[in-house]
Design an enzyme around this catalytic site. Structure first.
Site, PDB file in Angstrom:
ATOM      1  N   GLU A   1       0.855  -1.189   0.000  1.00 36.77           N
ATOM      2  CA  GLU A   1       0.000   0.000   0.000  1.00 36.77           C
ATOM      3  C   GLU A   1       0.888   1.235   0.000  1.00 36.77           C
ATOM      4  OE1 GLU A   1      -4.230   1.311   2.052  1.00 36.77           O
ATOM      5  OE2 GLU A   1      -3.223  -0.546   2.617  1.00 36.77           O
TER       6      GLU A   1
ATOM      7  N   GLU B   1      -2.585   0.610  13.395  1.00 38.59           N
ATOM      8  CA  GLU B   1      -3.744   0.902  12.557  1.00 38.59           C
ATOM      9  C   GLU B   1      -5.045   0.592  13.285  1.00 38.59           C
ATOM     10  OE1 GLU B   1      -5.334  -0.152   8.048  1.00 38.59           O
ATOM     11  OE2 GLU B   1      -3.930  -1.508   9.041  1.00 38.59           O
TER      12      GLU B   1
END
Length: 898
Positions: free
Chosen positions: A481, A751
């Site tokens: 990502e 996260e």
């Protein structure tokens, strides 16, 4: 008489020491020290004033700018207190020219400083015609592995060199050399922008590297962001399929003559030791294929291929305004672990972003594979499932013949642990060093407290920022990502501005936001490699939130002016999709990764209505448009958006608020956003805050917020009188909370609230980064509320300072200091059973409103004296348990007897 004269001299010296003449230092141009590559026609000057005397202000300045031969601008004495972002107003500045500048100031007593020590800046290439270089590409048929490419050219400089400046950019990443020496100390150049619209070049002073006589210039290119796979579905070659180089060196000789060495058809190309390089998968270096001394003189390049010259447009080539990525901290291997699976793993003790440098001695053809991971699993084995498709491996093949040193060139990893396979000989910690890579932003903020877990949380916040501020504000640095997600950036921008100077960093990124907008819509990631139009609430609002945050933090009016069209285009793109002023017709991420308990029997933690969230952010961005239009003097827009805001809030109350004042979503995030953005009538806000508190207490004083609610949660609690509960949430150490990851051994922000579960298992591996900065936005509350360092909007950038600590919890002390453009601002408070003390420092040329926790001014002293007797402090009143004082620069020691 002699004794009297000596005494008088001593007193004068003491007076000079304590209350001496002001001086000027810390000179900046465009927020940088002695920058090069400036292309704005009116660069801005900033300086700091040093004085030991309290309440020092500037009432005038004078600036002189010279090109070394004559003055190109003398401002004369300008009656102004401006010392930040003062624009150049002299003769036109010339491409490639170097300039020196000095400043002197007059204080509030009209006493002049001496001239500052000269500082410098160099202009870049200002027009397309200043580029004499041509784009070149390799003439070699490319192998399927797409190895890195080498370019070289030899040239002669027969005269004595006065100065030489290199201007370099590329399709792909580059590393350049002159006579075998690496040019500059930046990595991953030319950085990442929306390449087809904005491609940066870098400017280097290479005077010390150019020799009189024979010289060789070389460059090595790798895929980088230009053509590596980015995102998913094998999404490669986004900007192009072929690597290319654009380079020129502008040389000025001692006799005044000039010469330009530039890329053209005379260059040669080949491939070297880097046989494979991708951002997600890593790099392979085969030292047997190294072209020894290929970038030095007397190298035989007859077998190299001629390059191909390409006529690509140069109109989108721009200078670099932000700080480049550089090698930062280094980490020695703490220990070597033999895992239960029998693998050899190095622990560096810190989840970081960068790469490992390895020293090794072996035979030609020996191969060493380094694999990277953030965590070990519950059994202690190497864990990479959360990297998804990213291999994150670097492979090194030895040439033999002695000790060799390896590190990658055009990739990086996010890791704490490194698995080593194939290492010849004994694996020793001293053979491995990890280096952090991140944009070279100046560290500006320091926070400390009496609680070690909170101090570790601050450490994690800072390292989350370091790891993800790698030329763009990425969401994560390890998996497949590493993209510039707008929602993460807007949530964290204000926190980021405390820890580091991110003024130029965000100014650059915001230009790419505008470049990639489609009819005003803001994509989810910038640069927009996912090819999504976007406009998800709380993500797309980065277009308005980030410029405003930078203006508040740095007093940078130019970012508002530069981004104004982008901001307005975004708000108008939302307005076009509304019906009856409700933003409820498009898709949104919502309160991303919020906490959802399994025992949610009453539904009070249910998913917050995404369109309720959208309406709140629509209002917020509209309010920021009003604010920005007012600052820039766009009065018609002020009136138009003020009217729109009224309609947006009226629509919110009609659609999402019941007759009894309840929100249709009874979640923490719903109430937090409604209160933070003043969506409710003033008379309804108290009961809304009470319902928020009820919700928090229902979950045993735990938060349930996600990416959009979390940044504002404690701010709202403090604002509405629930500071103790804000402290309770801050100090909560069971899941979900900020301290739960800390107690689980985190060295960065996660996260997810439970990236590692209490039983040692992991959250869903497809979305479980252990280095994600968004939840680190609590830092903003710690700095601005807990310690109390803030700026007023009537004096942004800490020209008018607020110091208002909110003391609470079980803390006995907390402190923070911030390097502002005016100088160091700090507050350190301590509390015991007998007194509260505050040590405050206010920089020169600012004013401050200081809130001292007390209801009785008679109990407050400053440096042992009653504040009412001070000639440098004005007692301005009393409010909500504080004595308010007004003052200017200086160091102050306040004490409140309990």
């Amino acid at each position: 008489m002699k004794k009297t004269a000596v005494l008088a001299t001593a007193l004068i010296s003491l007076g000079t020491l304590c209350f001496g003449q002001v001086s000027v230092n810390q000179l900046l141009v465009e927020n940088e020290i002695n920058p090069s590559g400036i292309t704005t026609s009116q660069p801005r000057f900033t300086w700091q004033i040093q004085s030991k005397q309290r309440n020092t202000l500037q009432n005038a300045y004078e600036i002189k700018v010279s090109n070394g031969k004559h003055i190109v601008w003398n401002s004369g004495k300008v009656n102004s207190d401006s010392s930040v972002h003062v624009a150049y107003k002299g003769s036109p500045l010339l491409a490639n020219e170097k300039y020196n500048w000095q400043v002197k100031i007059w204080d509030q007593n009209s006493k002049a400083s001496t001239w500052s020590t000269p500082a410098a800046f160099q202009m870049g290439l200002l027009t397309v015609s200043d580029w004499k270089a041509q784009w070149i590409e390799s003439g070699i048929t490319e192998a399927p592995t797409r190895p890195s490419q080498l370019f070289r050219k030899s040239f002669s400089s027969a005269k004595k060199i006065k100065s030489a400046t290199a201007y370099i950019t590329s399709h792909g990443m580059y590393e350049a050399y002159l006579n075998g020496q690496r040019i500059g100390d930046a990595w991953l150049t030319p950085g990442w922008t929306s390449y087809n619209k904005r491609l940066q070049y870098q400017c280097y002073d290479v005077t010390p590297l150019v020799q009189q006589g024979a010289n060789t210039i070389g460059a090595m290119l790798g895929n980088g962001w230009y053509r590596s796979v980015l995102g998913w579905n094998n999404n490669g070659n986004i900007y192009g399929k072929t690597l290319g180089l654009l380079l020129q060196i502008n040389i000025e000789y001692a006799d005044g003559s000039k010469e330009i060495i530039a890329t053209d058809g005379s260059w040669k190309s080949e491939t070297g030791a880097v046989t494979y390089s991708e951002i997600y998968n890593g790099e392979t270096i085969d030292a047997r294929k190294e072209k020894l001394n290929w970038n030095t003189n007397n190298y035989d390049d007859k077998s190299w291929a001629s390059v191909q010259v390409k006529d690509y447009p140069l109109t989108h080539i721009i200078t670099t305004v932000n700080e480049p990525v550089k090698k930062q901290e280094s980490f020695k291997a703490l220990k070597i672990i033999i895992t239960p699976a029998g693998e050899k793993v190095i622990d560096f003790g810190q989840n970081l972003v960068g790469w490992v440098e390895m020293k090794v001695n072996g035979n030609a053809g020996d191969s060493v594979l380094l694999s990277h991971a953030e965590v070990l699993d519950k059994k202690g084995n190497f864990y990479t499932e959360n990297l998804r498709a990213a291999k994150a491996q670097n492979k090194y093949i030895l040439k033999g013949g002695g000790e060799e040193t390896f590190h990658p060139y055009f990739t990086w990893q996010g890791f704490r642990y490194v698995k080593v396979e194939g290492y010849p000989g004994e694996l020793k910690p001293e053979h491995f060093t990890a280096y952090a890579l991140y944009s070279d932003m100046e560290p500006t903020g320091v926070f400390n407290s009496s609680d070690s877990l909170i101090n570790q949380l601050q450490h994690n916040i800072q390292w989350g920022q370091k790891g993800n501020f790698l030329d763009v504000p990425t969401d994560c640095p390890q998996r497949d990502e590493r993209l510039g997600w707008t929602g993460d950036a807007q949530a964290f921008a204000r926190t980021a501005s405390f820890n580091m100077n991110v003024n130029n960093f965000f100014a650059k990124w915001m230009r790419d936001v505008e470049a990639d907008q489609v009819d005003g819509l803001v994509p989810h990631v910038i640069p927009n490699v996912l090819n999504k139009d976007g406009n998800s609430a709380g993500w797309a609002d980065a277009a308005t939130i980030v410029p405003w945050d930078m203006y508040i933090a740095y007093g940078d009016k130019r970012i508002l002016a530069t981004q104004y069209n982008s901001m307005k285009a975004f708000v108008e793109s939302v307005r076009r999709t509304t019906k009856d002023d409700l933003w409820n017709t498009t898709w949104h991420f919502g309160d991303w990764l919020f906490y959802r308990p399994f025992d949610d029997n009453d539904g009070s933690s249910a998913v917050t209505d995404k369109h309720l969230i959208a309406q709140c952010f629509y209002a917020h961005s509209t309010q920021l448009m009003i604010n920005t239009a007012r600052v820039l003097g766009h009065n018609d827009d002020v009136a138009a958006y003020t009217d729109l805001l009224k309609r947006i809030k009226a629509a919110f109350n009609k659609e999402y608020v019941t007759a009894t004042g309840r929100l249709v979503s009874g979640t923490q995030t719903a109430y937090v956003l409604a209160l933070q953005f003043d969506m409710l009538p003033e008379g309804s806000r108290k009961q809304a805050a009470e319902r928020l508190v009820e919700n928090i207490k229902r979950y045993r004083n735990h938060l349930t917020t996600g990416f959009l609610g979390t940044p504002y949660l404690c701010h709202v609690l403090t604002r509405f009188g629930y500071n103790d509960l804000a402290y309770t949430l801050l100090m909560q150490d069971t899941y979900p909370s900020w301290l739960y990851p800390v107690k689980m051994g985190a060295t960065t922000i996660w996260e997810r609230w439970d990236g590692t579960k209490p039983d040692g298992s992991f959250q869903t591996p497809t979305m479980n980064s252990f280095n994600h900065y968004a939840y680190g936005a609590i830092g903003d509350w710690m700095y601005r509320k807990m310690v109390g360092l803030d700026t007023y909007e009537d004096g942004v950038g800490y020209k008018h300072i607020q110091v208002k600590p909110h003391i609470g919890g079980k803390f006995t002390h907390a402190s923070a200091s911030l390097k502002t453009y005016y100088g160091t601002l700090s507050n350190a408070w301590k509390k015991d059973s007998t007194q509260i003390s505050m040590e405050v420092e206010i920089p020169a040329n600012t004013r401050a409103t200081i809130y001292i926790p007390s209801t009785d001014a008679e109990k407050v002293t400053e440096s042992g004296l009653a504040i009412s007797s001070s000639k440098t402090i004005k007692v301005a009143g009393q409010e909500d348990g504080y004595i308010i004082v007004e003052t200017g620069s200086g160091k102050y020691s306040f004490t409140v007897k309990q």
